[in-house]
Design an enzyme around this catalytic site. Structure first.
Site, PDB file in Angstrom:
ATOM      1  N   LEU A  65      59.913  42.387  14.637  1.00 15.70           N
ATOM      2  CA  LEU A  65      60.197  43.745  14.185  1.00 15.70           C
ATOM      3  C   LEU A  65      61.331  43.641  13.163  1.00 15.70           C
ATOM      4  O   LEU A  65      61.419  42.657  12.450  1.00 15.70           O
ATOM      5  CB  LEU A  65      60.517  44.648  15.382  1.00 15.70           C
ATOM      6  CG  LEU A  65      59.362  44.779  16.402  1.00 15.70           C
ATOM      7  CD1 LEU A  65      59.762  45.632  17.590  1.00 15.70           C
ATOM      8  CD2 LEU A  65      58.100  45.341  15.741  1.00 15.70           C
ATOM      9  N   ASN A  96      64.157  36.847  15.174  1.00 11.76           N
ATOM     10  CA  ASN A  96      64.507  36.744  13.756  1.00 11.76           C
ATOM     11  C   ASN A  96      65.005  38.057  13.160  1.00 11.76           C
ATOM     12  O   ASN A  96      64.532  38.517  12.124  1.00 11.76           O
ATOM     13  CB  ASN A  96      63.300  36.240  12.963  1.00 11.76           C
ATOM     14  CG  ASN A  96      62.061  37.111  13.130  1.00 11.76           C
ATOM     15  OD1 ASN A  96      61.856  37.709  14.180  1.00 11.76           O
ATOM     16  ND2 ASN A  96      61.244  37.191  12.106  1.00 11.76           N
ATOM     17  N   ASP A 306      50.825  37.598  15.760  1.00 14.52           N
ATOM     18  CA  ASP A 306      51.933  37.088  14.937  1.00 14.52           C
ATOM     19  C   ASP A 306      52.376  38.152  13.937  1.00 14.52           C
ATOM     20  O   ASP A 306      52.571  37.893  12.753  1.00 14.52           O
ATOM     21  CB  ASP A 306      51.551  35.791  14.227  1.00 14.52           C
ATOM     22  CG  ASP A 306      52.775  34.989  13.795  1.00 14.52           C
ATOM     23  OD1 ASP A 306      53.856  35.196  14.379  1.00 14.52           O
ATOM     24  OD2 ASP A 306      52.660  34.160  12.875  1.00 14.52           O
ATOM     25  N   GLY A 325      54.080  36.110   5.856  1.00 13.18           N
ATOM     26  CA  GLY A 325      53.906  37.017   6.983  1.00 13.18           C
ATOM     27  C   GLY A 325      52.903  38.123   6.728  1.00 13.18           C
ATOM     28  O   GLY A 325      52.742  38.605   5.610  1.00 13.18           O
TER      29      GLY A 325
END
Length: 417
Positions: A65, A96, A306, A325
């Site tokens: 998030l 992260n 993911d 990402g």
């Protein structure tokens, strides 16, 4: 909360009602009665949906998030709403953020942010301070605060001795170490899979060896130390083979694969679209098929979205500079239904609970109502209207998917898409 779910087909191989279409009466957060055409004399709320199926609540083992620090990408509150509407009753939150979740107070912060949500949040603590790979973080303190595992998101541990010590240390409290598999020196400046496509496009490649070499090293360490190791988001055929061999030896190793690696290949890179820039990179059709086989034969334990929201400023730019990402929660179920049978999809979306030591609730009378609601049939084109996330960096935009997640029932709440 008092309600009756009408004519729902139960998909739960551990339930005595598996593959049966029934009504389910829920009160005060528990399943009180399961049967056909249940009476409703007290006027309970009723839920009906087209071709309604239910299963144990889905769990995603890798969700990023933004909060704290990157709320422009995603907040915890909205991220959990996204997960709920996508059918997930639980997510493991990657560390992260900024600051990195590497101590007890940060674990407690994100857990407190999620207290009122229908989807439960289970923090992953960083393995090293600041996820910098130098000094081990406060693992035991984070475990006591609620961390379910320890790993540095998408950062491999270059120091083999650090990983060795971590695997030894966590055995005192039955902890789980997550080791992202990528040799950074072999990867170099690569941005996509090394192969025909990267050569044709003139993009620097990341060879399969970068992943496989790291997996082989980490498995050797696990064999030496004992303990439990989880290898996330594997992407190559050889990785599947290495992990299969390790399991045959009796090593306590588990692994996951992302939805996009099961559905997409590096052929998607032809237009230099940075939505397909992910880590590990999208591989070849040969690798994709080997991953699907690994899912079907049990080598791969679980599937993750993911989910990693990236803001437009860091995604819509030249390919080499764009961040890796893709978001994945909203598209996870329907994308998987295009490549795998229903029971396998449900099994791999719930199996992570056992590995991360999270309560699992079989669908039967007396159990906690922790349920995912979905329709496994029907084709739908995934568009921006399908996205609830603040970021729109989905690798599945424009693709025809199969089925639909209706939402969840959990924590005495009903969240429907």
């Amino acid at each position: 909360m008092k309600l009756i779910i009408r004519e729902a087909k139960i998909i739960d191989t551990k339930s005595p009602f598996h593959n049966q279409t029934v009504d389910i009466l829920i009160a005060d957060g528990f399943i009180k009665k399961i049967g056909s055409k249940l009476a409703n004399p007290d006027g309970f709320e009723e839920i009906t949906q087209d071709n309604l199926h239910i299963s144990q609540g889905w769990f995603d083992s890798s969700v990023s998030l933004g909060e704290p620090g990157f709320e422009d990408r995603e907040t915890i509150a909205n991220g959990l709403k996204v997960a709920a509407k996508s059918g997930f009753t639980g997510i493991a939150l990657q560390p992260n953020s900024f600051p990195v979740i590497d101590n007890q107070s940060q674990v407690l912060f994100v857990k407190n942010k999620a207290l009122q949500s229908a989807t439960e949040l289970f923090p992953i603590g960083a393995l090293t301070k600041g996820s910098e790979g130098k000094d081990m973080a406060e693992l035991f303190d984070m475990k006591n605060a609620g961390a379910v595992a320890f790993g540095d998101y998408n950062k491999s541990q270059a120091n083999a001795n650090m990983l060795k010590i971590a695997l030894q240390y966590v055995q005192d409290f039955d902890g789980l170490v997550i080791a992202y598999p990528q040799d950074e020196m072999i990867k170099g400046h690569g941005v996509v899979n090394e192969g025909i496509v990267s050569t044709r496009l003139g993009l620097k490649g990341i060879p399969n060896l970068a992943e496989e070499l790291q997996i082989a090293r980490n498995l050797f360490l696990l064999e030496y130390t004992g303990g439990k190791l989880h290898i996330p988001t594997i992407s190559t055929a050889k990785s599947v083979a290495l992990i299969s061999e390790a399991k045959a030896k009796g090593l306590a190793v588990t692994c996951s694969v992302s939805v996009h690696h099961l559905v997409l290949t590096d052929q998607k890179l032809e237009q230099f679209d940075t939505r397909y820039k992910v880590t590990p990179p999208l591989r070849t059709e040969t690798d994709r098929k080997a991953l699907l086989e690994g899912v079907n034969n049990g080598t791969i334990d679980m599937i993750t979205s993911d989910h990693n929201p990236i803001d437009i400023e860091h995604k819509k730019m030249e390919f080499d500079a764009a961040k890796d990402g893709t978001i994945g929660l909203e598209s996870a179920f329907a994308a998987l239904m295009t490549v795998l049978p229903l029971e396998t999809v449900i099994n791999k979306l719930t199996a992570g609970k056992n590995i991360f030591k999270i309560e699992s609730n079989t669908i039967q009378e007396g159990s906690k109502a922790n349920l995912s609601l979905f329709n496994p049939e029907g084709e739908v084109v995934f568009t921006k209207k399908s996205i609830v996330s603040k970021s729109l960096n989905s690798a599945f935009l424009g693709l025809t998917l199969k089925g639909k997640a209706y939402g969840i029932i959990n924590q005495e709440q009903i969240i429907l898409a």
